[in-house]
Design a protein around this motif. Structure first.
Motif, PDB file in Angstrom:
ATOM      1  N   GLU A 191      70.812  20.055 -15.566  1.00 46.33           N
ATOM      2  CA  GLU A 191      71.272  20.950 -14.296  1.00 46.33           C
ATOM      3  C   GLU A 191      72.653  20.360 -13.755  1.00 46.33           C
ATOM      4  O   GLU A 191      73.170  21.000 -12.846  1.00 46.33           O
ATOM      5  N   GLU A 192      73.314  19.535 -14.611  1.00 43.34           N
ATOM      6  CA  GLU A 192      74.758  19.050 -13.985  1.00 43.34           C
ATOM      7  C   GLU A 192      75.891  19.698 -14.484  1.00 43.34           C
ATOM      8  O   GLU A 192      75.701  20.432 -15.553  1.00 43.34           O
ATOM      9  N   ALA A 193      76.832  19.571 -13.743  1.00 41.13           N
ATOM     10  CA  ALA A 193      78.021  20.485 -14.284  1.00 41.13           C
ATOM     11  C   ALA A 193      78.543  19.784 -15.705  1.00 41.13           C
ATOM     12  O   ALA A 193      78.247  18.637 -15.844  1.00 41.13           O
ATOM     13  N   LYS A 194      79.344  20.589 -16.363  1.00 47.68           N
ATOM     14  CA  LYS A 194      79.792  20.357 -17.870  1.00 47.68           C
ATOM     15  C   LYS A 194      80.417  19.010 -18.045  1.00 47.68           C
ATOM     16  O   LYS A 194      80.110  18.351 -18.738  1.00 47.68           O
ATOM     17  N   ASP A 195      81.274  18.583 -16.905  1.00 54.71           N
ATOM     18  CA  ASP A 195      82.156  17.339 -17.206  1.00 54.71           C
ATOM     19  C   ASP A 195      81.196  16.262 -16.588  1.00 54.71           C
ATOM     20  O   ASP A 195      81.726  14.898 -16.858  1.00 54.71           O
ATOM     21  N   ARG A 196      80.082  16.355 -16.157  1.00 51.43           N
ATOM     22  CA  ARG A 196      79.130  15.188 -15.679  1.00 51.43           C
ATOM     23  C   ARG A 196      78.020  15.004 -16.703  1.00 51.43           C
ATOM     24  O   ARG A 196      77.075  14.329 -16.542  1.00 51.43           O
ATOM     25  N   GLN A 197      77.976  15.770 -17.609  1.00 56.34           N
ATOM     26  CA  GLN A 197      76.803  16.069 -18.568  1.00 56.34           C
ATOM     27  C   GLN A 197      77.141  15.034 -19.794  1.00 56.34           C
ATOM     28  O   GLN A 197      78.360  14.794 -20.269  1.00 56.34           O
ATOM     29  N   PHE A 198      76.239  14.443 -20.478  1.00 57.93           N
ATOM     30  CA  PHE A 198      76.241  13.866 -21.907  1.00 57.93           C
ATOM     31  C   PHE A 198      75.920  15.093 -22.926  1.00 57.93           C
ATOM     32  O   PHE A 198      75.074  16.030 -22.415  1.00 57.93           O
ATOM     33  N   ARG A 199      76.519  15.124 -23.918  1.00 61.72           N
ATOM     34  CA  ARG A 199      76.017  16.135 -25.070  1.00 61.72           C
ATOM     35  C   ARG A 199      75.662  15.346 -26.107  1.00 61.72           C
ATOM     36  O   ARG A 199      76.515  14.501 -26.801  1.00 61.72           O
ATOM     37  N   LEU A 200      74.271  15.382 -26.542  1.00 62.14           N
ATOM     38  CA  LEU A 200      73.935  14.534 -27.578  1.00 62.14           C
ATOM     39  C   LEU A 200      73.604  15.411 -28.779  1.00 62.14           C
ATOM     40  O   LEU A 200      73.072  16.582 -28.747  1.00 62.14           O
ATOM     41  N   THR A 201      74.063  14.875 -29.823  1.00 65.55           N
ATOM     42  CA  THR A 201      73.972  15.508 -31.017  1.00 65.55           C
ATOM     43  C   THR A 201      72.804  15.045 -32.048  1.00 65.55           C
ATOM     44  O   THR A 201      73.028  14.032 -32.240  1.00 65.55           O
ATOM     45  N   MET A 202      71.945  15.848 -32.435  1.00 70.73           N
ATOM     46  CA  MET A 202      71.145  15.360 -33.206  1.00 70.73           C
ATOM     47  C   MET A 202      71.179  15.904 -34.409  1.00 70.73           C
ATOM     48  O   MET A 202      71.237  17.187 -34.574  1.00 70.73           O
ATOM     49  N   ARG A 203      71.056  15.299 -35.483  1.00 75.85           N
ATOM     50  CA  ARG A 203      71.306  15.877 -36.985  1.00 75.85           C
ATOM     51  C   ARG A 203      70.099  15.560 -37.938  1.00 75.85           C
ATOM     52  O   ARG A 203      69.290  14.231 -37.827  1.00 75.85           O
ATOM     53  N   LEU A 204      69.580  16.483 -38.584  1.00 73.37           N
ATOM     54  CA  LEU A 204      68.342  16.238 -39.687  1.00 73.37           C
ATOM     55  C   LEU A 204      68.857  15.535 -40.906  1.00 73.37           C
ATOM     56  O   LEU A 204      69.935  15.898 -41.410  1.00 73.37           O
ATOM     57  N   SER A 205      68.134  14.280 -41.115  1.00 78.01           N
ATOM     58  CA  SER A 205      68.358  13.485 -42.261  1.00 78.01           C
ATOM     59  C   SER A 205      67.482  13.413 -42.871  1.00 78.01           C
ATOM     60  O   SER A 205      66.249  12.464 -42.345  1.00 78.01           O
ATOM     61  N   GLY A 206      67.266  13.825 -44.107  1.00 75.96           N
ATOM     62  CA  GLY A 206      65.857  14.011 -44.497  1.00 75.96           C
ATOM     63  C   GLY A 206      64.869  14.911 -43.796  1.00 75.96           C
ATOM     64  O   GLY A 206      65.159  15.905 -43.691  1.00 75.96           O
ATOM     65  N   THR A 207      63.849  14.068 -43.385  1.00 79.43           N
ATOM     66  CA  THR A 207      62.730  14.686 -42.590  1.00 79.43           C
ATOM     67  C   THR A 207      62.819  14.306 -41.059  1.00 79.43           C
ATOM     68  O   THR A 207      62.035  14.287 -40.275  1.00 79.43           O
TER      69      THR A 207
END
Length: 199
Positions: free
Chosen positions: A157-173
């Motif tokens: 719900e926060e403004a974009k410049d106050r957000q964290f953007r977390l990148t999840m990546r599939l590694s194997g399973t």
């Protein structure tokens, strides 16, 4: 006909499970942060990848500051980036450890690493799955980066410049955290720490 329907249902279920799985992994990471479970966090986080992602952000911002331009502005772009990374890395190294990530993700501010005067943490766990509405906002606010990577904004719900953007990546399973885009205020504080070290 029955076999066609069954195959379709099974494929749909497999697709649905796959779509939800990065959020389940992130929920597991949030619970590990809440319990301060270092070993579980180490399983869920690709620390070298997160360090690189954070370094790139801070270096990019640092090169746009007057100090960064004065110090590195005359250098070739690649050389300036490498020199900037050398200046930024000691600060980023402090931030990207299991303990520092707990400190960062429990309330949105890493007090042990960056505690500026007057800075206020958000007061709530950024990795919080409080309601079904929150989960739906996360799902629809996320961005798929190909088949094996998804970026998820927190808090949704926060403004974009106050957000964290977390990148999840599939590694194997296993889905693992491979990147954190920091809110602007935290990037500015990290740059201030870099400048203090340089000064």
């Amino acid at each position: 006909m029955r076999w066609t329907v069954r195959i379709f249902v099974l494929l749909f279920l497999a697709w649905a499970i796959f779509m939800v799985s990065p959020f389940v992994a992130l929920y597991d990471l949030a619970k590990a942060v809440e319990r301060r479970d270092v070993s579980r966090i180490e399983e869920r986080v690709n620390f070298p990848a997160v360090r690189v992602a954070v370094s790139r952000q801070v270096v990019g911002d640092y090169l746009h500051t007057p100090e960064g331009r004065a110090k590195l502005g005359d250098l070739d772009g690649r050389v300036a980036t490498t020199a900037g990374a050398a200046a930024v890395n000691p600060v980023v190294e402090q931030l990207i450890t299991a303990e520092a990530l707990i400190d960062l993700l429990d309330d949105g501010w890493p007090q042990q690493v960056a505690a500026p005067a007057g800075a206020q943490a958000s007061g709530k766990l950024p990795l919080e799955f409080g309601t079904v509405r929150d989960a739906v906002m996360l799902f629809f606010g996320s961005e798929s980066n190909g088949f094996r990577s998804v970026a998820i904004p927190f808090p949704p719900e926060e403004a974009k410049d106050r957000q964290f953007r977390l990148t999840m990546r599939l590694s194997g399973t296993t889905w693992r955290l491979t990147g954190i885009e920091l809110p602007r205020a935290l990037r500015e504080e990290l740059i201030a720490r870099v400048q203090k070290k340089d000064g």
